[in-house]
Design a protein around this motif. Structure first.
Motif, short mmCIF file in Angstrom:
data_model
loop_
_atom_site.label_atom_id
_atom_site.label_comp_id
_atom_site.label_asym_id
_atom_site.label_seq_id
_atom_site.Cartn_x
_atom_site.Cartn_y
_atom_site.Cartn_z
N LEU A 111 0.83 -1.20 0.00
CA LEU A 111 0.00 0.00 0.00
C LEU A 111 0.87 1.26 0.00
O LEU A 111 1.69 1.47 0.90
CB LEU A 111 -0.91 -0.01 1.23
N ILE A 112 0.67 2.10 -1.03
CA ILE A 112 1.46 3.33 -1.18
C ILE A 112 0.67 4.55 -0.74
O ILE A 112 1.21 5.46 -0.10
CB ILE A 112 1.92 3.50 -2.66
N SER A 113 -0.63 4.57 -1.06
CA SER A 113 -1.43 5.75 -0.71
C SER A 113 -2.81 5.34 -0.23
O SER A 113 -3.35 4.31 -0.64
CB SER A 113 -1.56 6.70 -1.90
N VAL A 114 -3.35 6.15 0.71
CA VAL A 114 -4.69 5.95 1.23
C VAL A 114 -5.42 7.29 1.17
O VAL A 114 -4.87 8.32 1.58
CB VAL A 114 -4.67 5.46 2.69
N THR A 115 -6.64 7.26 0.61
CA THR A 115 -7.47 8.47 0.56
C THR A 115 -8.69 8.24 1.46
O THR A 115 -9.41 7.25 1.31
CB THR A 115 -7.92 8.77 -0.87
N ILE A 116 -8.91 9.18 2.41
CA ILE A 116 -9.97 9.04 3.42
C ILE A 116 -11.00 10.14 3.20
O ILE A 116 -10.65 11.33 3.13
CB ILE A 116 -9.36 9.12 4.83
N PRO A 117 -12.30 9.80 3.11
CA PRO A 117 -13.32 10.79 2.79
C PRO A 117 -13.73 11.63 4.01
O PRO A 117 -13.34 11.35 5.14
CB PRO A 117 -14.49 9.92 2.31
N ASP A 118 -14.59 12.63 3.76
CA ASP A 118 -15.04 13.51 4.84
C ASP A 118 -15.99 12.81 5.81
O ASP A 118 -16.20 13.26 6.92
CB ASP A 118 -15.71 14.75 4.26
N SER A 119 -16.54 11.64 5.42
CA SER A 119 -17.51 10.96 6.28
C SER A 119 -16.86 10.24 7.46
O SER A 119 -17.52 9.92 8.45
CB SER A 119 -18.30 9.94 5.45
N VAL A 120 -15.55 9.98 7.38
CA VAL A 120 -14.87 9.20 8.42
C VAL A 120 -14.67 10.06 9.67
O VAL A 120 -14.09 11.14 9.62
CB VAL A 120 -13.52 8.66 7.92
N THR A 121 -15.16 9.54 10.78
CA THR A 121 -15.06 10.26 12.06
C THR A 121 -14.11 9.59 13.04
O THR A 121 -13.75 10.18 14.06
CB THR A 121 -16.44 10.38 12.72
N SER A 122 -13.73 8.34 12.76
CA SER A 122 -12.81 7.66 13.67
C SER A 122 -11.85 6.76 12.90
O SER A 122 -12.25 6.06 11.96
CB SER A 122 -13.56 6.82 14.71
N ILE A 123 -10.58 6.84 13.30
CA ILE A 123 -9.54 5.96 12.75
C ILE A 123 -8.96 5.20 13.93
O ILE A 123 -8.45 5.79 14.88
CB ILE A 123 -8.45 6.77 12.03
N GLY A 124 -9.08 3.87 13.89
CA GLY A 124 -8.70 3.04 15.03
C GLY A 124 -7.21 3.01 15.29
O GLY A 124 -6.37 3.44 14.46
N ASP A 125 -6.87 2.48 16.44
CA ASP A 125 -5.47 2.34 16.82
C ASP A 125 -4.73 1.47 15.82
O ASP A 125 -5.21 0.41 15.41
CB ASP A 125 -5.35 1.71 18.22
N TYR A 126 -3.56 1.92 15.44
CA TYR A 126 -2.67 1.17 14.55
C TYR A 126 -3.35 0.78 13.23
O TYR A 126 -3.03 -0.24 12.63
CB TYR A 126 -2.15 -0.09 15.25
N ALA A 127 -4.28 1.63 12.77
CA ALA A 127 -5.02 1.32 11.54
C ALA A 127 -4.08 1.17 10.35
O ALA A 127 -4.34 0.38 9.44
CB ALA A 127 -6.06 2.40 11.27
N LEU A 128 -2.99 1.95 10.33
CA LEU A 128 -2.03 1.92 9.22
C LEU A 128 -0.72 1.28 9.64
O LEU A 128 0.33 1.50 9.03
CB LEU A 128 -1.81 3.34 8.70
#
Length: 640
Positions: free
Chosen positions: A93-110
């Protein structure tokens, strides 16, 4: 219930516009904060997700994907979160695009996305933002994730205004050599810079008040670090495996150093622990191989397990009077430690505490110690002198094993047990006095004490165990007391100077190879006519099963039978003594019973009439005399 819903939607990938199926699998029930929640699992192109009905969380992706664009909704349901460890193992995985709807990103997600170069956040997102591909919260106060393979340069300056460096924010960022932390930062979370292998230096500003566990773990190129004056605790494994770390300044504000804090800091030659420190955790300096000296501050009460284990260059250590306990393996394998003063305040020294301190020449054990634990001074090859206090009651397994230079040792009278291999391979030990209170001597206790010439076993010892005196080549005499009931396998194997031995009547068994290869042995006396002797020519032999000496025993005894079977010379001690039955106390007429008849006989004897057939039984008060008091005691015993 499994459902399949087919549809054609669009997901922009690095390879372009592709059609895909949206697959929904089984329904699950979870409980969050006491509330029931149901969800179904599904896939959306290369993405995996959980659908809770009113929102969706992304849980992963195809591990071969090199770019992911998360949609704001799937099948009409809004995407609001990215789960813990969602993209773990997506190494392409080189790039990740996250939209405006996302309100939470979990621990160690990346976590562990080794090729990740850029994280893009929709500008309309109210919770997260990005600057140059680096992920922050919306107000830029927390840096969440620096892409592992971001290759703009090898240095990075955290923007002013950031107050928190998030968990694993820079973990595995192998290209970074320098990170500048602004004065606005107050906290560095767990694993924030862990495994930044090329990071060479870091200055932690005074604004920082907390540093999490593993914060700089495995920063192998880090050579120096200055810790903020506001820090009160160095957490667990904070600088573990910083192999190049040669200098650390710990401020006076620090009161505790956590477990494994500096494990394997192999270049660290010295460290000053401030007087403010009252607690140092287990293995805090384990395997700091270049550390030469350390002073433990006065406020510390305990030296934890493995605290300085394998600090091979450590030559001196100062232990303050405040210390009451030294943990297991505390100084194990400190091969250069030549001397140590253990203060009187210490009441416990753990197992292997000074094991393999091969340069240690002398040690005085404080009066408060009651037990020398297993391997406490094992493999201390240079140890010539040790003082054991009267407070000690037991010596553990291998406590002094392989103390090759130890010529003599005084075991105090209060000792009741000597453990297995306690003095094994003490090559220079010439004499030892085992105190009368000892009731247990462990297997191999004196194995290969090759210069030991004599030993007296006290009366309370019930057996001589396996290999107890194996290889004691200089042992010329041994006194076996009447308390011993068995002689174990190989007990006196290869005691080459032993010329004679008397085995008392109490011994019921002589086991396998007990006296094998005793080359000078020429006289063995076995007093028990029924003693079980292991049926082998090696049980009693000079070499190769041959014995040229004499076995002494009674006629028709097991000793005679053994001698005749294995062609040994046998000399009789005449007929075996008749075993007299043990008569009960008070049985002065020797009829085998204590009764009123005995009281009558004793009364007459006291008056000068008649004799006592068993006068020993008349001392009922056991005070060494027979008188009217024994008669009174006898009457009392008969009426109760």
């Amino acid at each position: 219930m499994k459902k399949i819903i087919a549809g054609v939607l669009a997901l922009t990938l690095v390879s372009g516009f592709v059609p895909f199926n949206n697959n929904i699998t089984d329904k699950y029930t979870v409980y969050a904060q006491g509330e029931k929640a149901e969800y179904t699992e599904g896939t959306y192109g290369i993405l995996n997700y959980k659908n809770y009905g009113d929102h969706i969380e992304i849980t992963g992706c195809d591990t071969s994907a090199d770019a992911v664009e998360i949609p704001s909704e799937i099948d009409g349901v809004i995407v609001t979160g990215i789960d813990n460890y969602a993209f773990y193992g997506c190494n392409s995985l080189i790039s990740v695009t996250i939209p405006d709807s996302v309100t939470s990103i979990g621990d160690y997600a990346l976590y562990g996305c080794e090729a990740l170069d850029s994280i893009d956040i929709s500008k309309a997102n109210d919770y997260y933002s990005n600057v140059d591909g680096v992920l922050f919260n919306k107000d830029m106060t927390t840096i969440i994730r620096y892409p592992i393979s971001k290759n703009d340069n090898d240095e990075y300056t955290i923007p002013d205004g950031v107050t928190n460096i998030g968990a694993a924010a820079f973990e595995f960022c192998n290209a970074l050599t320098s990170v500048t932390i602004p004065d606005s930062v107050t906290s560095i979370e767990d694993s924030a810079f862990a495994s930044c292998y090329k990071l060479t230096s870091i200055t932690i500003p005074n604004s920082v008040t907390s540093i999490g566990n593993n914060a700089f773990n495995s920063c192998e190129a880090l050579t120096s670090v200055t810790i903020s004056d506001s820090i009160t605790s160095i957490s667990e494994s904070t600088f573990s495996s910083c192999k190049a770390l040669a200098s650390v300044t710990i401020p006076d504000s620090v009161t505790s150093i956590g477990n494994y804090a500096f494990v394997s800091c192999e270049a660290l030659t010295s460290i000053t622990i401030p007087d403010s420190v009252t607690s140092i955790g287990e293995s805090a300096f384990y395997s700091c191989k270049a550390l030469t000296s350390v002073t433990i501050p006065d406020g510390v009460t305990s030296i934890g397990n493995r605290l300085f284990d394998s600090c091979e260059a450590l030559t001196s250590v100062t232990i303050p009077d405040s210390v009451t306990s030294i943990g297991d393996d505390a100084f194990n394998s400190c091969k250069s430690l030549a001397s140590v003063t253990i203060p009187d305040s210490v009441t416990n020294i753990g197992s292997a505490a000074f094991n393999f301190c091969e340069s240690l020449t002398s040690v005085t054990i404080p009066d408060g110690i009651t037990k020398i634990n297993d391997r406490t001074f094992g493999l201390c090859f240079a140890l010539t002198s040790v003082t054991i206090p009267d407070s000690v009651t037991s010596i553990g397994d291998s406590a002094f094993a392989s103390c090759e230079a130890l010529a003599s040792i005084t075991i105090p009278d209060n000792v009741t047990s000597i453990g297995e291999s306690a003095f094994e391979l003490c090559d220079d030990l010439t004499s030892v006095t085992i105190p009368d209170n000892v009731t247990s001597i462990g297997d191999s206790a004196f194995t290969y004490c090759e210069k030991l010439t004599s030993v007296t076993i006290p009366d309370g010892v019930p057996n001589i165990g396996y290999s107890t005196f194996y290889g004691c080549k200089a042992l010329t005499s041994i006194t076996i007391p009447d308390s011993v009931t068995s002689i174990g396998n190989l007990a006196f194997y290869s005691c080459e100077a032993l010329t004679s031995v008397t085995i008392p009547r109490s011994v019921k068994s002589i086991n396998f190879s007990a006296f094998e290869s005793c080359t000078a042995l020429n006289s063995v006396t076995i007093e028990n006519p029924k003693c079980e002797i292991w049926n082998s020519s090696n049980t009693i032999s000079n070499a190769n099963g041959v014995f040229t000496g004499t076995i002494y025993g009674y006629e028709n005894s097991t000793a005679q039978a053994y001698a005749e079977k294995h062609k040994r010379k046998f000399v009789s001690l005449e007929d075996a003594p008749v075993e007299k039955p043990t008569l009960p106390l008070g049985d002065v007429n020797a009829d085998g019973n204590f009764s009123i008849a005995d009281a009558v006989v004793l009364q007459k004897w006291i008056l000068g009439i008649g004799e006592l057939n068993n006068w020993q039984a008349g001392d009922v008060c056991t005070d060494g005399t027979i008188d009217v008091f024994d008669f009174c005691k006898m009457r009392e015993n008969l009426t109760t």
